[in-house]
Design an enzyme around this catalytic site. Sequence first.
Site, PDB file in Angstrom:
ATOM      1  N   THR A  79      -6.763   6.655   9.856  1.00 10.05           N
ATOM      2  CA  THR A  79      -5.846   5.866  10.681  1.00 10.05           C
ATOM      3  C   THR A  79      -6.347   5.928  12.124  1.00 10.05           C
ATOM      4  O   THR A  79      -6.278   6.976  12.766  1.00 10.05           O
ATOM      5  CB  THR A  79      -4.410   6.417  10.614  1.00 10.05           C
ATOM      6  OG1 THR A  79      -3.983   6.428   9.250  1.00 10.05           O
ATOM      7  CG2 THR A  79      -3.475   5.525  11.426  1.00 10.05           C
ATOM      8  N   LYS A  98      -1.405  -0.662   9.807  1.00  6.78           N
ATOM      9  CA  LYS A  98      -1.127   0.761   9.539  1.00  6.78           C
ATOM     10  C   LYS A  98      -0.359   1.399  10.700  1.00  6.78           C
ATOM     11  O   LYS A  98       0.589   2.159  10.492  1.00  6.78           O
ATOM     12  CB  LYS A  98      -2.460   1.484   9.296  1.00  6.78           C
ATOM     13  CG  LYS A  98      -2.352   2.985   9.172  1.00  6.78           C
ATOM     14  CD  LYS A  98      -1.519   3.418   7.985  1.00  6.78           C
ATOM     15  CE  LYS A  98      -1.305   4.927   8.012  1.00  6.78           C
ATOM     16  NZ  LYS A  98      -0.242   5.340   7.092  1.00  6.78           N
ATOM     17  N   LYS A 135      -0.179  11.073  16.903  1.00  3.04           N
ATOM     18  CA  LYS A 135      -1.359  10.241  17.223  1.00  3.04           C
ATOM     19  C   LYS A 135      -1.079   8.769  16.881  1.00  3.04           C
ATOM     20  O   LYS A 135      -1.392   7.857  17.646  1.00  3.04           O
ATOM     21  CB  LYS A 135      -2.566  10.788  16.425  1.00  3.04           C
ATOM     22  CG  LYS A 135      -3.835   9.985  16.442  1.00  3.04           C
ATOM     23  CD  LYS A 135      -4.169   9.277  15.133  1.00  3.04           C
ATOM     24  CE  LYS A 135      -4.116  10.036  13.862  1.00  3.04           C
ATOM     25  NZ  LYS A 135      -4.360   9.257  12.648  1.00  3.04           N
TER      26      LYS A 135
HETATM   27  N1  LIG Z   1      -1.684  13.258   5.306  1.00  5.22           N
HETATM   28  C1  LIG Z   1      -1.122  12.064   5.112  1.00  5.22           C
HETATM   29  O1  LIG Z   1      -0.031  11.956   4.529  1.00  5.22           O
HETATM   30  C2  LIG Z   1      -1.790  10.821   5.561  1.00  5.22           C
HETATM   31  C3  LIG Z   1      -2.785  10.808   6.515  1.00  5.22           C
HETATM   32  N2  LIG Z   1      -3.347   9.629   6.890  1.00  5.22           N
HETATM   33  C4  LIG Z   1      -4.432   9.587   7.872  1.00  5.22           C
HETATM   34  O2  LIG Z   1      -5.601   9.984   7.183  1.00  5.22           O
HETATM   35  C5  LIG Z   1      -6.470  10.715   8.038  1.00  5.22           C
HETATM   36  C6  LIG Z   1      -6.707  12.107   7.448  1.00  5.22           C
HETATM   37  O3  LIG Z   1      -5.456  12.731   7.328  1.00  5.22           O
HETATM   38  P1  LIG Z   1      -5.297  14.163   6.642  1.00  5.22           P
HETATM   39  O4  LIG Z   1      -6.179  14.283   5.476  1.00  5.22           O
HETATM   40  O5  LIG Z   1      -3.841  14.366   6.491  1.00  5.22           O
HETATM   41  O6  LIG Z   1      -5.816  15.087   7.825  1.00  5.22           O
HETATM   42  P2  LIG Z   1      -6.327  16.589   7.830  1.00  5.22           P
HETATM   43  O7  LIG Z   1      -6.018  17.081   9.201  1.00  5.22           O
HETATM   44  O8  LIG Z   1      -5.851  17.328   6.656  1.00  5.22           O
HETATM   45  O9  LIG Z   1      -7.929  16.412   7.672  1.00  5.22           O
HETATM   46  C7  LIG Z   1      -8.687  15.893   8.718  1.00  5.22           C
HETATM   47  C8  LIG Z   1     -10.124  15.733   8.290  1.00  5.22           C
HETATM   48  O10 LIG Z   1     -10.889  15.264   9.418  1.00  5.22           O
HETATM   49  C9  LIG Z   1     -11.968  16.164   9.637  1.00  5.22           C
HETATM   50  N3  LIG Z   1     -12.311  16.194  11.054  1.00  5.22           N
HETATM   51  C10 LIG Z   1     -11.489  16.448  12.098  1.00  5.22           C
HETATM   52  N4  LIG Z   1     -12.160  16.365  13.264  1.00  5.22           N
HETATM   53  C11 LIG Z   1     -13.448  16.069  12.931  1.00  5.22           C
HETATM   54  C12 LIG Z   1     -14.613  15.828  13.692  1.00  5.22           C
HETATM   55  N5  LIG Z   1     -14.620  15.870  15.038  1.00  5.22           N
HETATM   56  N6  LIG Z   1     -15.749  15.536  13.041  1.00  5.22           N
HETATM   57  C13 LIG Z   1     -15.759  15.464  11.683  1.00  5.22           C
HETATM   58  N7  LIG Z   1     -14.691  15.675  10.905  1.00  5.22           N
HETATM   59  C14 LIG Z   1     -13.539  15.955  11.532  1.00  5.22           C
HETATM   60  C15 LIG Z   1     -11.482  17.499   9.119  1.00  5.22           C
HETATM   61  O11 LIG Z   1     -12.589  18.342   8.906  1.00  5.22           O
HETATM   62  P3  LIG Z   1     -12.410  19.950   8.927  1.00  5.22           P
HETATM   63  O12 LIG Z   1     -11.955  20.313   7.545  1.00  5.22           O
HETATM   64  O13 LIG Z   1     -13.752  20.468   9.255  1.00  5.22           O
HETATM   65  O14 LIG Z   1     -11.384  20.279   9.976  1.00  5.22           O
HETATM   66  C16 LIG Z   1     -10.783  17.046   7.852  1.00  5.22           C
HETATM   67  O15 LIG Z   1     -11.712  16.759   6.844  1.00  5.22           O
HETATM   68  C17 LIG Z   1      -5.771  10.721   9.404  1.00  5.22           C
HETATM   69  O16 LIG Z   1      -6.261   9.651  10.160  1.00  5.22           O
HETATM   70  C18 LIG Z   1      -4.306  10.508   9.050  1.00  5.22           C
HETATM   71  O17 LIG Z   1      -3.576   9.941  10.121  1.00  5.22           O
HETATM   72  C19 LIG Z   1      -3.003   8.433   6.316  1.00  5.22           C
HETATM   73  C20 LIG Z   1      -2.042   8.389   5.362  1.00  5.22           C
HETATM   74  C21 LIG Z   1      -1.321   9.571   4.942  1.00  5.22           C
HETATM   75  O1  LIG Z   2      -0.050   8.055   7.582  1.00 11.54           O
HETATM   76  C1  LIG Z   2       0.662   8.704   6.828  1.00 11.54           C
HETATM   77  C2  LIG Z   2       1.690   8.068   6.051  1.00 11.54           C
HETATM   78  C3  LIG Z   2       2.468   8.997   5.196  1.00 11.54           C
HETATM   79  C4  LIG Z   2       3.327   8.221   4.246  1.00 11.54           C
HETATM   80  O2  LIG Z   2       3.190   6.990   4.138  1.00 11.54           O
HETATM   81  O3  LIG Z   2       4.131   8.884   3.561  1.00 11.54           O
END
Ligand SMILES: NC(=O)C1=CN([C@@H]2O[C@H](COP(=O)(O)OP(=O)(O)OC[C@H]3O[C@@H](n4cnc5c(N)ncnc54)[C@H](OP(=O)(O)O)[C@@H]3O)[C@@H](O)[C@H]2O)C=CC1
Ligand SMILES: O=CCCC(=O)O
Length: 288
Positions: free
Chosen positions: A95, A170, A238
């Site tokens: 996102t 989104k 964010k």
């Molecule tokens: N969780 C949710 O319900 C949802 C999340 N999203 C979106 O999806 C994306 C991921 O979310 P989510 O999985 O929850 O997040 P997490 O915080 O669990 O994971 C983040 C990921 O990004 C990596 N990362 C962070 N900073 C860097 C960097 N500088 N360089 C390379 N890799 C990096 C982390 O690596 P490392 O392990 O090394 O820290 C990790 O793999 C976000 O944009 C979020 O807004 C969208 C829908 C639903």
């Molecule tokens: O970006 C995160 C969305 C989480 C949700 O749709 O439940």
Amino acid sequence: MEVGFLGLGIMGKAISVNLLKNGFKVTVWNRTLSKCDELVAHGATVGETPAEVVKKCKITIGMLADPPAALSVVFDKSGVLEQICPGKGYIDMSTVDPETSTKISQAITSKGGHFLEAPVSGSKQPAETGQLVILSAGEKALYDEAIPALNVIGKKAFFLGQVGNGAKMKLIVNMIMGCMMNTFSEGLVLAEKSGLDPRTLLDALELGAIANPMFKGKGPAMLQSTYTPAFPLKHQQKDLRLALALGDENAVSMPIAAAANEAFKKARSLGLGDHDFSAVYEAVKNPK
Ligand SMILES: NC(=O)C1=CN([C@@H]2O[C@H](COP(=O)(O)OP(=O)(O)OC[C@H]3O[C@@H](n4cnc5c(N)ncnc54)[C@H](OP(=O)(O)O)[C@@H]3O)[C@@H](O)[C@H]2O)C=CC1
Ligand SMILES: O=CCCC(=O)O
């Protein structure tokens, strides 16, 4: 079909495991490489760098935290850009704001590669079970090519036209979600402070016109102050910040989203950034 996957956070891990369970070969990379071990146990192979993954796979998916992370994985040394070339596609599910997505798209396509942005609605559990809603935009040919994978990842994939439209959609969805969570928290606090049982409020909401899976799913845990992260609060804040920037750009007044953003910022300042976004309830309970 062989798919590359960059970023094994809450969402990336769940989506990768789901792809493996559905017969895809998956090569994974994560900044903290040790997080790849669990995926190996599910049958994945590991790439040492994003470039190595792209070199191996025709289509690579990224699921990174925020705009700086999404950019870093593409533009840094040994990033996606080093190996992207004609015939290869990159799908960014992170996102991010439309500007970040456009910058990535331009870089990928200038090297002859193909780009699709595909942020998703739905959290950890829908990611595990292939029930996400995919908001894609960019190159239709890559969307069509990726359909077998997208059909496993989500219950519905929208194609919204030019790059930026998926990111905007989104951010708007999540802006509404953040406002709802903030209002929900205020309602729970008001019920309690005015002498009602907030559990009865949950029951009443569930039976009325504003019943929704978020209130039903998160409410009982919130009343127990349990915030196991499915969607980390720092990411919700964010998304509100990026949605407000989109509002600025389009001269759209969004006082409710601005107030919700303040509550999520407050929650972050209380150290709740890595908790589930429903932990904004704690900031609403203790506004000082
Ligand atoms: N969780 C949710 O319900 C949802 C999340 N999203 C979106 O999806 C994306 C991921 O979310 P989510 O999985 O929850 O997040 P997490 O915080 O669990 O994971 C983040 C990921 O990004 C990596 N990362 C962070 N900073 C860097 C960097 N500088 N360089 C390379 N890799 C990096 C982390 O690596 P490392 O392990 O090394 O820290 C990790 O793999 C976000 O944009 C979020 O807004 C969208 C829908 C639903
Ligand atoms: O970006 C995160 C969305 C989480 C949700 O749709 O439940």
